[in-house]
Design an enzyme around this catalytic site. Sequence first.
Site, PDB file in Angstrom:
ATOM      1  N   SER A  47       0.831  -1.205   0.000  1.00  0.00           N
ATOM      2  CA  SER A  47       0.000   0.000   0.000  1.00  0.00           C
ATOM      3  C   SER A  47       0.864   1.252   0.000  1.00  0.00           C
ATOM      4  O   SER A  47       0.645   2.180  -0.791  1.00  0.00           O
ATOM      5  CB  SER A  47      -0.911   0.009   1.231  1.00  0.00           C
ATOM      6  N   THR A  48       1.862   1.281   0.881  1.00  0.00           N
ATOM      7  CA  THR A  48       2.764   2.430   0.974  1.00  0.00           C
ATOM      8  C   THR A  48       3.523   2.643  -0.320  1.00  0.00           C
ATOM      9  O   THR A  48       3.843   3.776  -0.687  1.00  0.00           O
ATOM     10  CB  THR A  48       3.752   2.227   2.143  1.00  0.00           C
ATOM     11  N   TYR A 137      -1.586 -10.724   4.001  1.00  0.00           N
ATOM     12  CA  TYR A 137      -1.732  -9.300   4.327  1.00  0.00           C
ATOM     13  C   TYR A 137      -3.206  -9.010   4.599  1.00  0.00           C
ATOM     14  O   TYR A 137      -4.023  -9.006   3.685  1.00  0.00           O
ATOM     15  CB  TYR A 137      -1.195  -8.476   3.150  1.00  0.00           C
ATOM     16  N   LYS A 165       0.665 -10.266   8.146  1.00  0.00           N
ATOM     17  CA  LYS A 165       0.731  -8.830   8.393  1.00  0.00           C
ATOM     18  C   LYS A 165      -0.666  -8.393   8.810  1.00  0.00           C
ATOM     19  O   LYS A 165      -1.586  -8.355   7.998  1.00  0.00           O
ATOM     20  CB  LYS A 165       1.191  -8.067   7.150  1.00  0.00           C
ATOM     21  N   THR A 167      -2.835  -5.618   9.795  1.00  0.00           N
ATOM     22  CA  THR A 167      -3.038  -4.171   9.820  1.00  0.00           C
ATOM     23  C   THR A 167      -4.466  -3.907  10.279  1.00  0.00           C
ATOM     24  O   THR A 167      -5.385  -3.708   9.491  1.00  0.00           O
ATOM     25  CB  THR A 167      -2.754  -3.555   8.440  1.00  0.00           C
ATOM     26  N   GLY A 189       0.703  -3.971  11.852  1.00  0.00           N
ATOM     27  CA  GLY A 189       0.652  -3.159  10.643  1.00  0.00           C
ATOM     28  C   GLY A 189       0.396  -1.687  10.846  1.00  0.00           C
ATOM     29  O   GLY A 189       0.740  -0.882   9.986  1.00  0.00           O
ATOM     30  N   GLU A 192       0.971   3.455  14.643  1.00  0.00           N
ATOM     31  CA  GLU A 192       0.571   4.189  15.843  1.00  0.00           C
ATOM     32  C   GLU A 192       0.292   3.286  17.040  1.00  0.00           C
ATOM     33  O   GLU A 192       0.188   3.771  18.179  1.00  0.00           O
ATOM     34  CB  GLU A 192      -0.644   5.066  15.548  1.00  0.00           C
ATOM     35  N   SER A 208       4.927   2.216   7.276  1.00  0.00           N
ATOM     36  CA  SER A 208       5.353   3.269   6.355  1.00  0.00           C
ATOM     37  C   SER A 208       6.256   4.299   7.017  1.00  0.00           C
ATOM     38  O   SER A 208       7.218   4.770   6.408  1.00  0.00           O
ATOM     39  CB  SER A 208       4.129   3.953   5.740  1.00  0.00           C
TER      40      SER A 208
END
Length: 297
Positions: A47-48, A137, A165, A167, A189, A192, A208
């Site tokens: 995605s990044t 993912y 992964k 997220t 993922g 934060e 990212s």
Amino acid sequence: MATNLRGVMAALLTPFDQQQALDKASLRRLVQFNIQQGIDGLYVGGSTGEAFVQSLSEREQVLEIVAEEAKGKIKLIAHVGCVSTAESQQLAASAKRYGFDAVSAVTPFYYPFSFEEHCDHYRAIIDSADGLPMVVYNIPALSGVKLTLDQINTLVTLPGVGALKQTSGDLYQMEQIRREHPDLVLYNGYDEIFASGLLAGADGGIGSTYNIMGWRYQGIVKALKEGDIQTAQKLQTECNKVIDLLIKTGVFRGLKTVLHYMDVVSVPLCRKPFGPVDEKYLPELKALAQQLMQERG
């Protein structure tokens, strides 16, 4: 099979030039920058990396360049996921040819595929990867595919799957996955909640913002291994202050702008339809770049 893939893996950005073409020189500099800041590996073409606004040929070029530049210094995971199974297989075969350590694929999206179709998609990619472990993912917020815990458990036990992964902000689910699969390589993922993800059972992360401050995330790993919760919390807070700004600017373009001010990326543009950073944020992003360069030393 995939135990050597544990660690802090930067989700690599893809630089473009003013004409929206791949900026190969900036890509090479970015790979070197990540190596120099102590990243354990790179997650390429996700995605990044703006994979879904690139052609198949461009995605293969990115994989080839990164493999050349990394030269076995760090672990490399190629995200090969496409809606098309055949295209995913083509990228998986390329990743194997270029010497990647693993492949990864997001759940196929847009169309309402059945879960069995998802499983068949992964089996086909694993077959084309010719022995490379698969990193499933799971990113429901972007893919729109909301896997149940039972479905996740099924996917990660498919032959050839070595990692997940995850997220998702659901830390309870993260802990449940770890409890059910103690040997699975499990990546957090969302940057934060990196520290919280580790406490919930993640082995490391793919993110990212590691591109600009990977050493902070390595510091969180070190602190938690030493039982120093206070330092881990402090580092996570400092990371989240950066993330707060990037959410306002647009994460990928904000990251590229910071890397531009660090003299890593020549042109801080994303591939259209992404637009440029609003000029009102440039002073803050420049100050952030200077702060991070001083901190890194």
